[in-house]
Structures are given as structure tokens and as C-alpha cells.
Design an enzyme around this catalytic site. Structure first.
Site, PDB file in Angstrom:
ATOM      1  N   ASP A   4       0.813  -1.210   0.000  1.00 16.31           N
ATOM      2  CA  ASP A   4       0.000   0.000   0.000  1.00 16.31           C
ATOM      3  C   ASP A   4       0.849   1.264   0.000  1.00 16.31           C
ATOM      4  O   ASP A   4       0.405   2.320  -0.451  1.00 16.31           O
ATOM      5  CB  ASP A   4      -0.959   0.007   1.189  1.00 16.31           C
ATOM      6  CG  ASP A   4      -2.381  -0.377   0.776  1.00 16.31           C
ATOM      7  OD1 ASP A   4      -2.866   0.183  -0.222  1.00 16.31           O
ATOM      8  OD2 ASP A   4      -2.992  -1.230   1.424  1.00 16.31           O
ATOM      9  N   GLU A  63      -5.449   4.968   2.168  1.00 15.45           N
ATOM     10  CA  GLU A  63      -4.215   4.200   1.969  1.00 15.45           C
ATOM     11  C   GLU A  63      -3.354   4.244   3.232  1.00 15.45           C
ATOM     12  O   GLU A  63      -2.734   3.249   3.617  1.00 15.45           O
ATOM     13  CB  GLU A  63      -3.430   4.732   0.770  1.00 15.45           C
ATOM     14  CG  GLU A  63      -4.156   4.652  -0.571  1.00 15.45           C
ATOM     15  CD  GLU A  63      -4.462   3.238  -1.043  1.00 15.45           C
ATOM     16  OE1 GLU A  63      -4.094   2.278  -0.346  1.00 15.45           O
ATOM     17  OE2 GLU A  63      -5.081   3.089  -2.110  1.00 15.45           O
ATOM     18  N   HIS A  87      -4.793   1.853   5.615  1.00 10.23           N
ATOM     19  CA  HIS A  87      -4.419   0.481   5.264  1.00 10.23           C
ATOM     20  C   HIS A  87      -3.000   0.175   5.732  1.00 10.23           C
ATOM     21  O   HIS A  87      -2.719  -0.915   6.237  1.00 10.23           O
ATOM     22  CB  HIS A  87      -4.525   0.260   3.755  1.00 10.23           C
ATOM     23  CG  HIS A  87      -5.904   0.472   3.218  1.00 10.23           C
ATOM     24  ND1 HIS A  87      -6.192   0.460   1.867  1.00 10.23           N
ATOM     25  CD2 HIS A  87      -7.084   0.703   3.848  1.00 10.23           C
ATOM     26  CE1 HIS A  87      -7.480   0.689   1.697  1.00 10.23           C
ATOM     27  NE2 HIS A  87      -8.037   0.836   2.881  1.00 10.23           N
ATOM     28  N   TYR A  93      -1.802  -2.763   8.286  1.00 13.61           N
ATOM     29  CA  TYR A  93      -0.760  -3.759   8.027  1.00 13.61           C
ATOM     30  C   TYR A  93       0.377  -3.659   9.041  1.00 13.61           C
ATOM     31  O   TYR A  93       0.981  -4.677   9.413  1.00 13.61           O
ATOM     32  CB  TYR A  93      -0.248  -3.610   6.594  1.00 13.61           C
ATOM     33  CG  TYR A  93      -1.319  -3.851   5.556  1.00 13.61           C
ATOM     34  CD1 TYR A  93      -2.231  -4.893   5.700  1.00 13.61           C
ATOM     35  CD2 TYR A  93      -1.457  -3.027   4.439  1.00 13.61           C
ATOM     36  CE1 TYR A  93      -3.237  -5.113   4.769  1.00 13.61           C
ATOM     37  CE2 TYR A  93      -2.457  -3.247   3.490  1.00 13.61           C
ATOM     38  CZ  TYR A  93      -3.340  -4.284   3.671  1.00 13.61           C
ATOM     39  OH  TYR A  93      -4.327  -4.497   2.744  1.00 13.61           O
ATOM     40  N   GLU A 128      -4.184  -2.588  -7.678  1.00 13.58           N
ATOM     41  CA  GLU A 128      -5.266  -2.654  -6.693  1.00 13.58           C
ATOM     42  C   GLU A 128      -6.290  -3.724  -7.072  1.00 13.58           C
ATOM     43  O   GLU A 128      -6.822  -4.416  -6.209  1.00 13.58           O
ATOM     44  CB  GLU A 128      -5.946  -1.287  -6.579  1.00 13.58           C
ATOM     45  CG  GLU A 128      -5.068  -0.248  -5.904  1.00 13.58           C
ATOM     46  CD  GLU A 128      -5.824   1.003  -5.511  1.00 13.58           C
ATOM     47  OE1 GLU A 128      -5.717   1.397  -4.340  1.00 13.58           O
ATOM     48  OE2 GLU A 128      -6.500   1.580  -6.383  1.00 13.58           O
ATOM     49  N   GLU A 163     -10.805  -0.595  -1.357  1.00 12.02           N
ATOM     50  CA  GLU A 163     -10.111  -0.833  -2.629  1.00 12.02           C
ATOM     51  C   GLU A 163     -11.101  -0.927  -3.784  1.00 12.02           C
ATOM     52  O   GLU A 163     -10.802  -0.506  -4.904  1.00 12.02           O
ATOM     53  CB  GLU A 163      -9.267  -2.116  -2.545  1.00 12.02           C
ATOM     54  CG  GLU A 163      -8.156  -2.082  -1.508  1.00 12.02           C
ATOM     55  CD  GLU A 163      -7.024  -1.121  -1.846  1.00 12.02           C
ATOM     56  OE1 GLU A 163      -7.154  -0.340  -2.812  1.00 12.02           O
ATOM     57  OE2 GLU A 163      -6.015  -1.147  -1.133  1.00 12.02           O
ATOM     58  N   HIS A 203     -11.789   2.578  -4.670  1.00  8.08           N
ATOM     59  CA  HIS A 203     -10.646   3.179  -5.357  1.00  8.08           C
ATOM     60  C   HIS A 203     -10.616   2.768  -6.827  1.00  8.08           C
ATOM     61  O   HIS A 203     -10.375   3.593  -7.719  1.00  8.08           O
ATOM     62  CB  HIS A 203      -9.332   2.743  -4.693  1.00  8.08           C
ATOM     63  CG  HIS A 203      -9.216   3.156  -3.267  1.00  8.08           C
ATOM     64  ND1 HIS A 203      -8.211   2.688  -2.438  1.00  8.08           N
ATOM     65  CD2 HIS A 203      -9.963   3.996  -2.505  1.00  8.08           C
ATOM     66  CE1 HIS A 203      -8.358   3.220  -1.237  1.00  8.08           C
ATOM     67  NE2 HIS A 203      -9.422   4.011  -1.255  1.00  8.08           N
TER      68      HIS A 203
END
Length: 319
Positions: A55, A86, A89, A93, A161, A195, A198
Site C-alpha cells: 500500500d 491508503e 491500510h 498492516y 489494486e 479498494e 478506489h
């Protein structure tokens, strides 16, 4: 307002606000310690290594390339929101790393995956190749430059993506179908939703460009897009061979290749092109994702989301 559809997408994105703090990883730690087989642990290790940097690459392209040249104010409002998502995200993670990989040396190795894990390095190089194609452009003036920008946008929407991340989600939902790593699956549900939005935004930008400059979308562009899609499938298949290399019961490399080709075809359809592979979805657990994942998503809205979602619920999202 010249492009109200982008402003509507921005408003819809605001309604989907969530936070990483809501994700409970406690059951995942038990699964990792007691339930996962060595081959499944290898799968998770590779996934985490990919997520650790994937990401960030997308966010860099968003800031360095897309925002600079997509200059409609309402579209930039959406891109600003996308950048926030983002970053969210990336936080998810990083939290995943904190919970799954407490050893600092192993964590550093995960961050260096683009350098020391060939299957992840190949995916990163694919991304950088398309980023670099427009990175040096301060302004887009010629038809060739406009074509290169559109190809960059299509690549990041449909291949990176739309294929790389959605393939990774498939591994997560496979584990969920076995009752494993529900915390990871919960967070992935929210990332999945983001996503999808997006990708839909980027494809709407492509369609807007197609209407305004149809001469860009000639036979050569279609040929280039198909070649790019085949390259992306090969790249992701290399990662699949690594992820499944120790033999994960219930998920074969052959079926995974078929799934990747199926997803690639759905992306081509969204661009208005015919199938390249003619593949079908071999993963029943992903067929359920449209209904089960999204229904769970909406069931949790009241308790889990800062801003509720209103309006009709659609269960025919492409995955």
C-alpha cells in the site's frame, strides 16, 4: 461543478469511515500458535511481507503521479480521501506486523521483502515500471504523454489494486472459510470495500477521459492493456507459487491461476473489452464474499463505523 460524479464518490467514501483500533487480533494469535499448519504459516508470512510495502507503493503513485495530473477539484477531493484510506491500510498492516511478528529481525525482513523475496520483488518492479513511465512528467501535453498517463491509471486500478491486492484477499478469505484468522478477515473486509471504491473511481476517470478524448483508446491501447494484464497475471502467479509452495490443502496453484485469469477478465470487462482468458472462478469461498462479506460489513456498520452508511445495499460488486 464539472464532474459531480467524483464529488458523489467523495461523499460516499466519507460514510465508510473505520479505524484500525476496532480490529481484534486476540483470536488470531491463538490460531497462529495452535491451529495453523506450517504451510499455512508460510502463506501468512508471505502475505504480511507483501502487505508491509504494497500500500505504500500505491500511496506513492497516488501522490507523485495521479494527484498531479488529475486536476479537477472534485476529483482531487476524492484522491485526498483515498490517500487517507491508503494511510489507514498501512496502519492496519503495521498493526498486523506488530501482532503477528513480534520478533524485530523478522519484522525488518518483512519490510525488506521487495529486495530479498523474489516473488514480491517481481511485483514491486512491475509497479515501479508503470510509476516510472510518467514520474518525470511535470506536465502532460502530448498525446503520447496522455496515453502513458492513462495506461498508468489503468494499471494501478486493474492490475495492482484490482488484481494484486484482490488476489491477496483471496488467501485471507480462504483462511476465513476454515475458521482461521478472523481478525485479519475483519480488517480485510474494510480494506476490500475501500479498494473496490478506489478501483471504481479510477475506472470512472478512465471513462471520462475516453468520452473527452476517444482517439486515445485505439486498437494499440487495447493491445497494450491486454499485454499488461497478462504480465500482471504472470507476476501474481509467481507470487502464488511462492505462497502455496509448501502445499496448502484446499488451495492449488492450478486453481489459483484460474482465479487470477478470471479476475483479469472481469477487469477487462470493466474497461469495455472482451475476455482474454475465458476463465471461471474456481473458489466458492470468493463467490460468497459478495454476499457474506458485504452483509457482515453492513451488519457491523452501527457498532463499528464512525459514520453510518445510508442508501441501498448492492450485492453485485465485482471482486
Amino acid at each position: 461543478m464539472r464532474y459531480p460524479q467524483f464529488f458523489d464518490m467523495y461523499k460516499d467514501a466519507i460514510k465508510n469511515t473505520w479505524t484500525v483500533d476496532e480490529i481484534d487480533f486476540s483470536d488470531d494469535l491463538v490460531d497462529l500458535d495452535r491451529k495453523l499448519m506450517p504451510a499455512e504459516k508460510h502463506l501468512v508470512s508471505r502475505l504480511v511481507a507483501f502487505f508491509a510495502t504494497g500500500d505504500s507503493i500505491v500511496a506513492n503513485n497516488l501522490v507523485l503521479n495521479l494527484y498531479q495530473h488529475i486536476n479537477a477539484p472534485e476529483a482531487r477531493m476524492y484522491l485526498s480521501r483515498q490517500l487517507y484510506e491508503e494511510a489507514l491500510h498501512v496502519q492496519f498492516y503495521l498493526t498486523l506486523l506488530d501482532n503477528y511478528i513480534p520478533d524485530m529481525a523478522e519484522r525488518e525482513a518483512a519490510f525488506a521483502a521487495v529486495e530479498n523475496i523474489p516473488s514480491i520483488k517481481a511485483k514491486a518492479e512491475f509497479c515501479f515500471r508503470w510509476m516510472d513511465s510518467v514520474h518525470h512528467l511535470d506536465q502532460i501535453t502530448t498525446q503520447d504523454e496522455r496515453r502513458r498517463f492513462v495506461m498508468n491509471l489503468i494499471c494501478f486500478a486493474t492490475c495492482i489494486e484490482g488484481l494484486f491486492f484482490f488476489a491477496a484477499f483471496a488467501y485471507v478469505y480462504f483462511l476465513r472459510s476454515k475458521g482461521l484468522l478472523n481478525g485479519l478477515a475483519d480488517g480485510t473486509n474494510w480494506v476490500f470495500r475501500d479498494e473496490s471504491c478506489h478501483m471504481n473511481f479510477a475506472l470512472e476517470v478512465v471513462e471520462t477521459i475516453r468520452k473527452e478524448e476517444p482517439e486515445l483508446f485505439d486498437a494499440q491501447m487495447e493491445s497494450d492493456i491486454r499485454a499488461m494484464m497478462r504480465d500482471a497475471v504472470d507476476c501474481e502467479h509467481m507470487f502464488a507459487a511462492d505462497v502455496l509452495g509448501e502445499g496448502v490443502p484446499g488451495m492449488s496453484l492450478k486453481d489459483t491461476r484460474e482465479y487470477l485469469q478470471y479476475v483479469a477478465d472481469t477487469r477487462l470487462h470493466l474497461l469495455g473489452y472482451a475476455s482474454e482468458f475465458g476463465s471461471k472462478n474456481p473458489f466458492s469461498f470468493m463467490e460468497l464474499q459478495d454476499v457474506q462479506g458485504l452483509s457482515n460489513f453492513f451488519e457491523r456498520t452501527v457498532s463499528s463505523y464512525q459514520t453510518g452508511i445510508t442508501g441501498d445495499v448492492s450485492f453485485d460488486e465485482d471482486f
